[in-house]
Design a protein around this motif. Structure first.
Motif, PDB file in Angstrom:
ATOM      1  N   VAL A 120     -34.823  50.592  27.465  1.00 51.22           N
ATOM      2  CA  VAL A 120     -36.171  50.257  27.000  1.00 51.22           C
ATOM      3  C   VAL A 120     -37.069  51.478  27.165  1.00 51.22           C
ATOM      4  O   VAL A 120     -37.177  52.037  28.264  1.00 51.22           O
ATOM      5  CB  VAL A 120     -36.752  49.067  27.792  1.00 51.22           C
ATOM      6  CG1 VAL A 120     -38.170  48.747  27.322  1.00 51.22           C
ATOM      7  CG2 VAL A 120     -35.859  47.835  27.636  1.00 51.22           C
ATOM      8  N   TYR A 144     -41.246  44.140  28.567  1.00 52.59           N
ATOM      9  CA  TYR A 144     -39.932  43.849  29.134  1.00 52.59           C
ATOM     10  C   TYR A 144     -40.081  42.769  30.206  1.00 52.59           C
ATOM     11  O   TYR A 144     -40.700  42.981  31.249  1.00 52.59           O
ATOM     12  CB  TYR A 144     -39.359  45.141  29.706  1.00 52.59           C
ATOM     13  CG  TYR A 144     -37.937  45.133  30.222  1.00 52.59           C
ATOM     14  CD1 TYR A 144     -37.118  44.008  30.191  1.00 52.59           C
ATOM     15  CD2 TYR A 144     -37.388  46.303  30.758  1.00 52.59           C
ATOM     16  CE1 TYR A 144     -35.820  44.042  30.661  1.00 52.59           C
ATOM     17  CE2 TYR A 144     -36.093  46.361  31.227  1.00 52.59           C
ATOM     18  CZ  TYR A 144     -35.317  45.225  31.185  1.00 52.59           C
ATOM     19  OH  TYR A 144     -34.020  45.268  31.661  1.00 52.59           O
ATOM     20  N   LYS A 179     -31.003  45.216  25.333  1.00 56.03           N
ATOM     21  CA  LYS A 179     -32.224  44.425  25.489  1.00 56.03           C
ATOM     22  C   LYS A 179     -32.871  44.284  24.113  1.00 56.03           C
ATOM     23  O   LYS A 179     -32.879  45.227  23.324  1.00 56.03           O
ATOM     24  CB  LYS A 179     -33.218  45.087  26.449  1.00 56.03           C
ATOM     25  CG  LYS A 179     -32.687  45.308  27.862  1.00 56.03           C
ATOM     26  CD  LYS A 179     -32.060  46.675  27.991  1.00 56.03           C
ATOM     27  CE  LYS A 179     -31.539  46.938  29.400  1.00 56.03           C
ATOM     28  NZ  LYS A 179     -30.711  48.180  29.447  1.00 56.03           N
TER      29      LYS A 179
END
Length: 388
Positions: free
Chosen positions: A215, A223, A249
């Motif tokens: 990320v 997040y 993710k």
């Protein structure tokens, strides 16, 4: 020639039809929301899940349903742009990258594993095809690396010394080291690190802008925190081959686009279309489930009991006899395709039916039983099927 125009009555009729269609669409969306609420809220309450994001696709139209918080500490609400860990659903990207490498002519699934990592020469991987790594049928590689594998050198030593417990292609044993090695070797065949290929090539080709191996700092505020069994905030601690195995993710808004790509890849690059078809190809049958590359396949229509059997603990934890499909079962629209995924703080599920042009993504910031994910997803897809 005289130009014919609608009468005032005709305009009125068209307007009424338009209003009727709008009212019907609103009623259908309200019914879908009730179904999703009834499927998701009890699961959250029963399992103490702080937040969930659900994305639905039907006929190319997306619907988003968000629940709870991304962080109990900050109180930040979940949205379709909240970033969740998807655990083993990451393997669907690994399968896609490997299939893309094959479609480009960089590798063949029939190639032996040691061809792409010479350090494996002289080991069992001289005789194990890439396909069997990607479908967990190499011969009994375990669910996780042993605890002692703490460095790259020890990882290589583990692979070099590993001996199959079963003849290759006879048993499926779900395994991170198996598909992790598949993804690693696919990347080697393309002469670039796996994460680089993911972020610079695969994700852009799929039109995904909110999916990450790591990320970026600019998105860290989106997040979510996952929550452990002890309800402590936690995020994944990447290990070897994390992206290939469990480390991706994404957001509900982005991942539902990937589901759309899988339902109808016709808008993608022709090579990527071929790769998607390969991930939906059936290579081994294990009970009610057929193993693709990353994705798990069922003939459609499918019963809930069949899905629960295919997503059971025994299927994930034990070696199961596998029937090799020769030739492989070609990709087709009449399939129910799904995958579960978990990390220590997150639980995810994705499922879709290409023939019905419907799919669902369920992301949660706490792991909870696969059976409950499958039941919720199945209920939502049944409701969508009824509306189509």
């Amino acid at each position: 020639m005289r130009k014919v125009t609608p009468s005032g009555l005709g305009f009125f009729t068209l307007a009424c039809l338009s209003l009727g269609a709008s009212a019907q669409a609103a009623e259908s969306e309200a019914a879908l929301k009730r179904t999703v609420d009834e499927a998701i809220r009890p699961v959250m309450e029963k399992n103490g899940v702080p937040g969930m994001a659900v994305a639905v696709t039907a006929g190319g139209k997306h619907y988003f349903f968000n629940y709870g918080v991304a962080s109990k500490e900050s109180g930040q609400k979940v949205s379709e742009n909240t970033i969740f860990e998807i655990g083993s659903i990451s393997k669907t990207f690994t399968g896609t990258l490997g299939a893309y490498a094959e479609a480009q002519g960089k590798l063949s699934l029939a190639d032996k594993a040691s061809k792409y990592w010479p350090a494996l020469a002289g080991s069992s991987f001289d005789t194990i095809p890439l396909l069997d790594l990607g479908t967990y049928t190499a011969g009994g590689l375990p669910l996780q690396f042993p605890d002692g594998v703490t460095t790259r050198e020890k990882m290589l030593a583990y692979y070099r010394n590993w001996q199959p417990a079963y003849p290759t292609g006879t048993h499926r044993q779900y395994s991170n080291p198996s598909i992790g090695l598949f993804g690693y070797l696919a990347a080697r065949s393309m002469d670039a690190p796996y994460d680089t290929l993911m972020e610079k090539k695969l994700l852009p080709m799929l039109g995904l802008t909110g999916t990450y191996a790591k990320v970026p700092e600019a998105r860290m505020g989106d997040y979510a925190y996952g929550y452990s069994k002890a309800n402590k905030p936690i995020r994944v601690n990447p290990g070897f081959m994390a992206s290939e195995m469990y480390g991706v993710k994404t957001t509900a808004a982005d991942f539902i686009k990937f589901v759309d790509d899988n339902i109808d890849p016709s808008k993608l690059d022709p090579v990527m279309q071929k790769a998607i078809a390969s991930t939906h190809t059936g290579y081994y049958r294990i009970g009610p489930m057929t193993q693709g590359l990353g994705w798990e396949l069922y003939p459609y229509p499918v019963t809930l009991d069949q899905l629960l059997d295919g997503n059971s603990t025994d299927m994930a934890r034990k070696a199961n006899k596998a029937e090799k499909l020769t030739p492989p079962q070609p990709a087709r629209k009449e399939l129910f395709i799904n995958k579960t995924g978990s990390t220590n703080g997150f639980g995810a599920y994705a499922a879709f039916v290409p023939a019905k042009d419907i799919g669902v993504v369920i992301l949660a910031n706490k792991a909870y039983p696969n059976a409950e994910r499958v039941k919720a997803g199945y209920r939502i897809l049944q409701a969508l099927e009824g509306q189509n």
